[in-house]
Design a protein around this motif. Structure first.
Motif, PDB file in Angstrom:
ATOM      1  N   THR A 215       1.168  -1.130  -0.045  1.00 21.95           N
ATOM      2  CA  THR A 215      -0.048   0.151   0.042  1.00 21.95           C
ATOM      3  C   THR A 215       0.993   1.285  -0.058  1.00 21.95           C
TER       4      THR A 215
ATOM      5  N   LEU B 172       0.936   3.925  -3.065  1.00 23.03           N
ATOM      6  CA  LEU B 172       0.189   4.829  -2.884  1.00 23.03           C
ATOM      7  C   LEU B 172       0.274   6.153  -4.239  1.00 23.03           C
ATOM      8  N   PRO B 173       1.308   6.327  -4.664  1.00 31.34           N
ATOM      9  CA  PRO B 173       1.289   7.424  -5.667  1.00 31.34           C
ATOM     10  C   PRO B 173       0.782   7.048  -7.108  1.00 31.34           C
TER      11      PRO B 173
ATOM     12  N   LYS C  71      -5.508   5.263  -7.692  1.00 31.58           N
ATOM     13  CA  LYS C  71      -6.683   6.164  -7.033  1.00 31.58           C
ATOM     14  C   LYS C  71      -6.793   6.214  -5.564  1.00 31.58           C
ATOM     15  N   HIS C  72      -6.827   4.950  -5.119  1.00 32.78           N
ATOM     16  CA  HIS C  72      -6.893   4.615  -3.762  1.00 32.78           C
ATOM     17  C   HIS C  72      -6.148   3.399  -3.428  1.00 32.78           C
ATOM     18  N   ASN C  73      -5.977   3.114  -2.245  1.00 32.30           N
ATOM     19  CA  ASN C  73      -5.621   1.818  -1.620  1.00 32.30           C
ATOM     20  C   ASN C  73      -6.103   1.571  -0.302  1.00 32.30           C
ATOM     21  N   TYR C  74      -6.123   0.220   0.085  1.00 34.11           N
ATOM     22  CA  TYR C  74      -6.411  -0.300   1.252  1.00 34.11           C
ATOM     23  C   TYR C  74      -5.737  -1.456   1.839  1.00 34.11           C
ATOM     24  N   PHE C  75      -5.571  -1.509   3.229  1.00 37.76           N
ATOM     25  CA  PHE C  75      -4.822  -2.453   3.795  1.00 37.76           C
ATOM     26  C   PHE C  75      -6.183  -3.046   4.581  1.00 37.76           C
TER      27      PHE C  75
ATOM     28  N   GLU D 105     -16.483  -0.970  -1.924  1.00 39.29           N
ATOM     29  CA  GLU D 105     -16.054   0.754  -2.443  1.00 39.29           C
ATOM     30  C   GLU D 105     -15.093   0.687  -3.377  1.00 39.29           C
TER      31      GLU D 105
ATOM     32  N   ARG E 174     -13.347  10.143 -12.633  1.00 37.47           N
ATOM     33  CA  ARG E 174     -12.190   9.590 -13.731  1.00 37.47           C
ATOM     34  C   ARG E 174     -11.720   8.292 -13.040  1.00 37.47           C
TER      35      ARG E 174
ATOM     36  N   ASP F  10     -12.436  15.579 -13.995  1.00 41.63           N
ATOM     37  CA  ASP F  10     -11.316  15.940 -12.929  1.00 41.63           C
ATOM     38  C   ASP F  10     -10.843  17.052 -12.881  1.00 41.63           C
TER      39      ASP F  10
END
Lengths: 168, 555
Positions: free
Chosen positions: B119, B123-124, B127-131, B144, B153, B301
């Motif tokens: 994660t 990160l960069p 668009k999003h990440n999860y642990f 989600e 976008r 965006d």
């Protein structure tokens, strides 16, 4: 170059500060101060960002923040309708020759003595960042040993709140 | 009913409409693979040769179908091998959900075997990440993730699931398929401002970006062009958004764009940008580009507005909805002077035609065009062949050109073509170079195993052609590390993988080979010889402006 204050409400989750600062880093935003704190709602944290740049950079910063799923509200706080404060702890050398002058300076700026030893005095002061800058400049001649400041926290005047106003 | 985390993951994927997962198993995702085994009637898994290939396949699947692609890998090296694939999807706004296993929560942070902070790494580039910290959160996290990947976008989302969450049990309740965030049009005031600029313009130009494809706004873009009598050009990502043979369509503009579109783009007095980001490859020298023109920029965006070029009016909103409103405020135009200028440019472009009798990059693609059905997805790798393909391929249907635009990932095409074929059920084509093909040719094994109907056309010039072109033009012909001098026999290699193929060096030979390839079961590799000094023209030299094109060698 202008200085802007942007208040951000974020979901209080593991790694959220990292997400915000990582975005600032990779897009090379010039952040001069950043504070994070809990809010009245346990699920949300508040981040105050002090940022130097042009109007377009600020727009870009806000638009980029807007894209982070953990960000719930963003608001630019303008100095004319908000209160900003910062806390300073400053350690200056203590000597018989300078003692009186340091005390006078502290009185003039409403700074409190929070630690006092033979060789050093720690003063605590809260105020707007510029006032803190002036106080530090004033103490420079007496020998500053160490400085620590919190970065600013900011709230709008009146009963408007960030969560009520700009939910995105 | 109580289910394990891995069962919940697979059931949630099915519930989200995922019919195929591309991936590669490993130690920390074994439980999930056990669940895939259990539910194999409802969800298919395509095993790649390398995790990067799986990530590109999920990407190609998503680009070709418009549905989010799903890729899975184990912890550590499995996860890091996804990185280039995820970044490729990020830069081209492709909806993707990447799932990685990780070591148990109890040992996270202790540098365990095959542990990596994926994660943090992604990160960069996501668009999003999860642990996922607990099994109770898993199903909703997956839901989600699909919403975020596909909303606004689009982009890639990664979910990292430690082993203990995969084995822990909790109650599972079936949920509905993901919903995108509600779409919205740009603000009315912005639309009115935009209409004023457009109504005043004498030389409008419509710049179609990838957003037109993702927001399904091709019809609206064409209606706009007809209404205001404007030509249409596109970025690499916008290719296939409007039919190539549409009379208003001038093709890709920019660094290696077509002549008429690049010149018209720079001569226009009003650019209407639809879901594009004015990448430096699109605009050439930006300061020169923005002179004497207004820029109307519509994008979902908001951070794209005025990011690369200052907009006259920036409209944040869904393209389709915004164009619908905008069209109602525009006056119909007739612009004979502008139209005749475009005609003149097209005529000048025709004079730059290629030799249709000998085998060269343009004649090769020209011949290939004859074999494509309107549903054939064509993937490319990155380099000269990609630009030739972008210039000359003909498309009727959107989502049929699959190419890494933003990141420019060599090695993208093999996986992407497989994913596109799996997603559409169509025979796919990969146009590649010998350099790019060398990067991920191991996925030939995947194509053979799954009998993917795939035509691989290698434009083999024995060099890294695009870099060589720059060395020729700007580095005094210092061919540093671009002459490959390899002895690889691509047809023998195809056979070794269980595929088939042939070498061609003439135009009739190519035609014959393509005929075989397009009726072959499984992948067929055509090793097509082209000259090492072929160059991509037109070309805008670095820092140059679009009206100053190099159109042929020696200019």
């Amino acid at each position: 170059m202008n200085r802007y204050t942007v208040a951000v409400l974020v979901r209080n989750q593991y790694g959220v500060l990292n997400r915000v600062t990582s975005m600032f880093r990779r897009r090379q935003f010039n952040i001069s101060a950043l504070t994070v704190s809990q809010t009245e709602v346990p699920e949300l944290s508040s981040i105050t960002v002090l940022f130097d740049g042009e109007e377009l950079n600020k727009e870009q910063l806000i638009n980029q923040l807007y894209k982070l799923p953990d960000v719930t509200s963003i608001k630019e706080l303008k100095s004319e309708n908000s209160i900003s404060r910062e806390l300073l702890l400053i350690k200056v050398a203590n000597s018989a020759e300078t003692r009186e002058e340091i005390r006078a300076a502290a009185d003039a700026f409403d700074a409190k003595t929070v630690d006092y030893t033979r060789d050093a005095i720690i003063l605590q002061m809260t105020g707007e960042s510029q006032r803190i800058d002036s106080f530090i400049n004033l103490l420079r001649d007496f020998g500053i040993l160490e400085i620590c400041r919190t970065g600013i926290v900011s709230l709008e005047r009146g009963d408007v709140t960030i969560s009520k106003e700009t939910n995105i | 009913m109580k289910l394990t985390g891995s069962d919940i993951l697979v059931k949630t994927l099915i519930e989200q409409g995922c019919d195929v997962v591309f991936g590669y198993p490993g130690g920390q995702i074994l439980n999930v693979y056990d669940s895939l085994y259990k539910y194999s009637d409802e969800i298919r898994h395509v095993l790649s040769a390398h995790e990067q290939g799986a990530a590109h396949a999920a990407d190609g699947y998503a680009r070709a179908t418009g549905r989010p692609g799903v890729v899975m890998a184990t912890s550590g090296p499995g996860a890091t091998n996804l990185v280039t694939g995820i970044a490729t999807a990020m830069l081209d706004s492709v909806p993707m959900v990447a799932i990685t296993g990780n070591v148990s929560s109890a040992v996270i942070g202790s540098d365990s075997f095959q542990e990596i902070d994926i994660t943090g790494v992604t990160l960069p580039i996501t668009k999003h990440n999860y642990f996922v910290g607990s099994v109770e959160d898993l199903a909703d996290t997956v839901r989600e993730a699909f919403t975020i990947a596909t909303s606004g976008r689009p982009g890639p989302v990664l979910i990292d699931i430690p082993k203990d969450v995969q084995t822990a049990k909790c109650e599972y309740k079936k949920g509905g398929k993901y919903k995108q965030y509600e779409k919205f049009a740009a603000k009315d005031i912005r639309i009115r401002e935009a209409a004023e600029f457009i109504n005043l313009s004498k030389r409008p130009y419509i710049y179609v970006g990838g957003g037109v494809i993702s927001s399904d706004a091709s019809e609206e873009a064409l209606a706009l062009a007809d209404l205001i009598d404007a030509p249409i050009g596109c970025s690499l990502m916008g290719i296939s958004a409007v039919p190539t043979d549409h009379p208003r369509f001038l093709g890709m503009q920019g660094m290696h764009g077509r002549y008429a579109s690049s010149i018209a783009f720079s001569e226009a007095d009003c650019i209407i940008a639809l879901g594009g980001r004015f990448n430096d490859r699109v605009t050439g020298n930006r300061e020169k580009f923005v002179k004497n023109k207004s820029i109307i920029h519509i994008d979902i965006d908001g951070s794209e507005l005025s990011k690369n070029v200052p907009d006259s009016v920036g409209l944040r909103g869904d393209l389709k909805l915004t164009l619908d409103k905008l069209l109602k405020l525009l006056k119909a135009k007739k612009l004979p002077a502008w139209r005749s200028r475009i005609k003149e440019l097209k005529k000048e472009e025709e004079a730059l035609t290629f030799d249709k009798k000998t085998l060269n990059p343009h004649s090769a693609i020209d011949v290939l065009n004859g074999f494509l059905s309107e549903n054939t997805p064509v993937a490319t790798d990155v380099g000269q062949h990609q630009m030739w393909a972008a210039q000359d391929l003909k498309f009727k249907t959107k989502r049929r050109f699959i190419s890494s635009g933003g990141l420019g990932t060599m090695g993208f095409g093999m996986g992407a073509a497989i994913g596109a074929s799996v997603g559409t059920g169509e025979r796919a084509v990969l146009i590649t170079g010998d350099g790019s093909f060398g990067m991920n040719l191991n996925e030939l094994a995947t194509a053979v195993t799954y009998k993917i109907p795939l035509v691989v056309l290698i434009m083999n010039n024995g060099v890294l052609g695009m870099v060589r072109q720059w060395q020729t033009l700007f580095f005094d012909r210092h061919y540093s590390n671009t002459t490959l001098g390899r002895k690889t026999d691509f047809t023998a290699l195809a056979r070794a993988f269980g595929a088939d193929g042939e070498k061609v060096s003439t135009l009739p030979g190519l035609r014959k080979a393509l005929k075989t390839a397009f009726s072959h079961e499984g992948p067929y590799v055509i090793d097509c010889a082209i000259g090492m000094d072929e160059m991509v023209f037109p070309m805008v030299p670095p820092g140059g402006s679009l009206d100053n094109l190099i159109v042929r060698r020696g200019e």
